[in-house]
Design an enzyme around this catalytic site. Sequence first.
Site, PDB file in Angstrom:
ATOM      1  N   HIS A  65     -30.580  66.131  58.433  1.00  0.00           N
ATOM      2  CA  HIS A  65     -31.290  66.943  59.409  1.00  0.00           C
ATOM      3  C   HIS A  65     -32.568  67.515  58.790  1.00  0.00           C
ATOM      4  CE1 HIS A  65     -31.394  70.734  62.106  1.00  0.00           C
ATOM      5  NE2 HIS A  65     -32.071  69.755  62.676  1.00  0.00           N
ATOM      6  N   HIS A  89     -55.692  62.782  61.436  1.00  0.00           N
ATOM      7  CA  HIS A  89     -55.174  61.756  60.530  1.00  0.00           C
ATOM      8  C   HIS A  89     -55.043  62.307  59.112  1.00  0.00           C
ATOM      9  CE1 HIS A  89     -54.138  57.764  59.251  1.00  0.00           C
ATOM     10  NE2 HIS A  89     -55.165  57.696  58.406  1.00  0.00           N
ATOM     11  N   ALA A 108     -51.440  53.243  63.904  1.00  0.00           N
ATOM     12  CA  ALA A 108     -50.077  52.967  64.359  1.00  0.00           C
ATOM     13  C   ALA A 108     -49.124  53.588  63.340  1.00  0.00           C
ATOM     14  CB  ALA A 108     -49.848  51.462  64.504  1.00  0.00           C
ATOM     15  N   ASN A 109     -49.057  54.911  63.385  1.00  0.00           N
ATOM     16  CA  ASN A 109     -48.262  55.686  62.438  1.00  0.00           C
ATOM     17  C   ASN A 109     -47.596  56.833  63.182  1.00  0.00           C
ATOM     18  OD1 ASN A 109     -49.616  54.376  60.047  1.00  0.00           O
ATOM     19  ND2 ASN A 109     -51.376  55.459  60.891  1.00  0.00           N
TER      20      ASN A 109
END
Length: 129
Positions: free
Chosen positions: A20, A96, A119-120
């Site tokens: 968690h 970013h 694409a992250n």
Amino acid sequence: MKKAGILNRHLAGAVAELGHGDGVLVCDVGMPIPAGPKVVDLSFRAGVLSFAEVLDGLLAELVVEGATAAEEVRDANPEASALLDSRFPNLELVSHEKLKELTAHARLVVRTGEARPYANVLLRCGVFF
């Protein structure tokens, strides 16, 4: 031998170790990866394995309580942006540069073969109960 789910032994093992609050970055081939997090590199060729394929495979096995992506994805990669919006209704957007900073605290980085920008996504693991 496993017959379903994530078959890559390195990734399956790394996923089993998550708890968690742990962070998991799913990233394209261009994302800089800092020293620290465990890295499972699934890139083979440009576009293989895709960001969407890897993300969906991980989401089938993980409990995710939150997700963070770079705000630049909105303009630079509408397909990835739409994918993230469809998977995460409460997606948090940061610069970013901030996403790269957050990555240093991730427990696991899964590098895909995705060759489109931004694409992250940084996933935050939840609990199933």
